[in-house]
Design an enzyme around this catalytic site. Structure first.
Site, mmCIF file in Angstrom:
data_model
loop_
_atom_site.group_PDB
_atom_site.id
_atom_site.type_symbol
_atom_site.label_atom_id
_atom_site.label_comp_id
_atom_site.label_asym_id
_atom_site.label_seq_id
_atom_site.Cartn_x
_atom_site.Cartn_y
_atom_site.Cartn_z
ATOM 1 N N GLU A 240 -6.961 -7.578 -0.680
ATOM 2 C CA GLU A 240 -7.560 -7.333 0.788
ATOM 3 C C GLU A 240 -9.110 -6.892 0.771
ATOM 4 O OE1 GLU A 240 -5.381 -4.755 3.486
ATOM 5 O OE2 GLU A 240 -3.340 -5.547 3.001
ATOM 6 N N GLU B 77 0.746 -1.070 -0.118
ATOM 7 C CA GLU B 77 -0.055 0.045 -0.006
ATOM 8 C C GLU B 77 1.055 1.324 -0.101
ATOM 9 O OE1 GLU B 77 -4.105 -1.692 2.128
ATOM 10 O OE2 GLU B 77 -2.566 -0.548 3.489
#
Length: 668
Positions: A302, A148
């Protein structure tokens, strides 16, 4: 490269948090849930390099072997997402620094400056050690780089960044006078004579130079991309063929997703819709955007089985909600559904973030039952892998425009790029019209209709491309405050919207934004529609008025327009419409563009809550029917097919229960 044969199903696995007994139980439960893929070692740096002097791979060795022996593929991370304490102690200069000059210390995550050479040297060393050790391990399906990028650190104002920024600018502009011209530095006596006179856009007395700010945002995105490329290169030194990727974040502002996707072998994103929203359109949009980055299937890397831990109110997903939203991603091109995380943490900042296995460790819990159900169903859907998603409508998505649009000192501080996107994307989703997102550099000719929404920043190349597209017969819609500036945030002179004025057959003399909360109306045909946020003074130069303003000095003046240009048509929205107005205008444009919903299925209810999409290959269409309503609905198949989730043959009328899904396989 990736030869995926099964839909991936699983999640982030962090076995370093657990005992050997729990890890062995995890293997049993993963099999029960049909887990076939996990992400491993994302936050493993401190575990595999506990001190600077040496590495300890014994636990990771054991875990890779154990997962492989249990038939679970591995997305192996290089572990660089969270530097260990010993590294920060020795080299505090790697820490990111705020615009106020405060270093952000160890004790959280992502506490690094992406441009810092010391940090990068340790990252490359770690990555090379991991890649060298595991390059030939049979369990590795994918390499996962970092985690991320810019999720928490989207800016850094340290000395390393300042030096790197000056070098970046020198590479871009070559000469300081060129920078002065592009940055319009004669305004407010901002001219530079030497590169080292340029600072990062830190705290300043008032409005900053927007061209300076825009280049800084480009620089930060580029620094994170070059970091990813350096980590990828270190992996490629030892592993030539296994795909390399990282997890993007969909509608995340601070890195250019298209630029990252060019360097990624597979694209994935982290999806966290709000359970309080019946239909979380930003996440739906992000599915289509992520697929569009490479125009190929993507992975949901995710999602939460239920609640997250970082909103003000972290509501649980209602029964069936996680399953339905998972199928939403599959319907729009996902080839895998993964969760954060497999087992809910006992301690740490995310201990109340739900896991596939909850704190109660009860395999009869609702969450685990839903996890097992989805895994069982997905194990029966492997023929979807690699199938295509086709669209006749494209929406231009440009991160650089996003950055420029939302800088300071605009006519309205309330123009939000994603909200403008969402408002119109929602209409296409509800009409069951497929949408791709495209970068301004991409070919437009593959689409019947192209939308350029809040496209404030437009290059000469894109403007010329739009002209060619419309002349050849394309249909083009753009909205207020589009085509205003070039790539240096300099206004196109001669009347707004300078970059699109010719093809729209209008010019805008003046903007007249509305304050927050104020509503107005337009008259469209014989119906009045609510507007907000924006009005403007539009003069026709060949265009036709579709709708007019109804109040004040703009009463009777154009609000929506249409223009024939070459063989094509253009449409302009000079205000922000409420949903019903958007629906009316888009339906009109779709009819004129000869674009229709899927023709294999007829939806019988006028107010249907069914979302319908299609994935396809050379021999079959796969029709996804998702019911977002509270009651069963019926649809009518034009021809018979197979219901994949139960294997039954279906024809004619098909019922879809509330909060449920059907996937119909049709032979072409």
């Amino acid at each position: 490269m990736l030869q995926q044969k099964k839909l991936f199903y699983g999640g982030d696995y962090n076995p370093e948090q657990w005992s050997k007994a729990i890890i062995l139980e995890d293997m049993r439960l993963m099999k029960k849930a049909n887990v076939n893929y996990v992400s491993l070692n994302i936050f493993g740096w401190a575990s595999i390099q506990p001190t600077e002097e040496g590495f300890d791979f014994s636990f990771l060795d054991e875990m890779l072997d154990l997962l492989w022996e249990n038939g679970i593929g591995i997305d192996l991370a290089n572990g660089t997402a969270s530097p260990p304490a010993w590294l920060v102690k020795k080299h505090p200069e790697i820490l990111p620094v705020t615009s106020q000059g405060t270093p952000l210390v160890h004790g959280s995550r992502q506490h690094y400056c992406p441009s810092n050479k010391v940090y990068r040297s340790y990252v490359i060393r770690l990555t090379e050690e991991v890649a060298k050790r595991y390059a030939t391990h049979p369990g590795i399906v994918m390499w996962h780089v970092n985690n991320e990028y810019t999720c928490h650190i989207s800016e850094c104002y340290c000395e390393s960044c300042e030096k790197s920024f000056r070098q970046w600018l020198q590479m871009k502009y070559k000469k300081i006078n060129t920078l002065n011209e592009c940055w319009s530095t004669k305004f407010w006596s901002q001219s530079y004579s030497q590169w080292d006179e340029i600072f990062l856009p830190k705290e300043m007395p008032t409005f900053k130079n927007p061209a300076h700010q825009l280049d800084y945002k480009r620089f930060i995105s580029d620094q994170n991309l070059t970091l990813f490329k350096a980590e990828k290169k270190a992996i490629r030194s030892y592993s030539k063929d296994i795909p390399v990727m990282t997890n993007l974040m969909g509608l995340h502002k601070h890195v250019d997703g298209f630029a990252f996707a060019e360097e990624m072998d597979v694209v994935g994103w982290d999806s966290y819709p709000n359970p309080f929203e019946e239909k979380p359109y930003p996440q739906f949009l992000a599915n289509d955007l992520t697929r569009s980055l490479k125009k190929k299937p993507f992975l949901v890397m995710e999602q939460a089985p239920s609640a997250v831990n970082w909103r003000r109110a972290n509501g649980a997903k209602s029964p069936g909600q996680m399953r339905l939203w998972s199928y939403e991603a599959l319907a729009h091109g996902a080839d895998g559904i993964l969760f954060f995380q497999w087992r809910q943490s006992q301690g740490g900042a995310e201990k109340f973030h739900s896991g596939m296995v909850s704190h109660n460790q009860d395999t009869n819990s609702r969450i685990f039952k839903e996890v097992v159900q989805l895994g069982t169903e997905m194990s029966q859907l492997d023929e979807l892998v690699g199938t295509n998603y086709n669209a006749e409508v494209a929406i231009v998505f440009d991160w650089e425009n996003w950055w420029a649009l939302e800088l300071d000192a605009k006519p309205s501080g309330e123009i939000n790029y994603i909200k403008q996107m969402r408002d119109l994307y929602t209409i296409f989703h509800e009409l069951n019209i497929g949408v791709d997102f495209i970068h301004p550099k991409e070919d437009l000719s593959n689409y019947k209709l192209v939308l350029s929404i809040a496209q404030y920043l437009v290059t000469d190349d894109f403007s010329a491309k739009v002209k060619r597209y419309i002349k050849a017969g394309g249909h083009f819609l753009t909205t207020f405050f589009s085509g205003i500036v070039d790539e240096y945030d300099r206004v196109y002179l001669g009347g707004y919207p300078g970059a699109f004025k010719e093809v729209l057959g209008i010019y805008v003399e003046e903007f007249d934004p509305m304050p927050i909360g104020r509503k107005s109306q337009i008259k469209y045909g014989e119906t009045y529609y609510t507007t907000e946020l924006w009005k403007e003074v539009i003069h026709l130069q060949g265009a036709e008025t579709i709708a007019t303003f109804t109040e004040g000095y703009l009463m009777g003046q154009p609000a929506l327009t249409k223009f024939g240009y070459g063989k094509g048509k253009t449409y302009y929205m000079g205000t922000k419409l409420a949903k019903d107005g958007n629906m009316k205008f888009i339906q009109t444009i779709l009819a004129e563009s000869k674009i229709q919903p899927l023709n294999q299925v007829e939806i019988e209810s006028e107010n249907s809550k069914i979302s319908m999409t299609c994935r396809s290959n050379s021999s079959h269409d796969y029709i996804f029917l998702l019911n977002y309503g509270q009651t069963s609905e019926k649809v009518k198949l034009k021809k018979g097919g197979q219901s994949l989730l139960d294997g039954s043959m279906v024809e004619g009328e098909v019922s879809v229960k509330a909060n449920d899904v059907k996937i119909i396989k049709l032979t072409k």
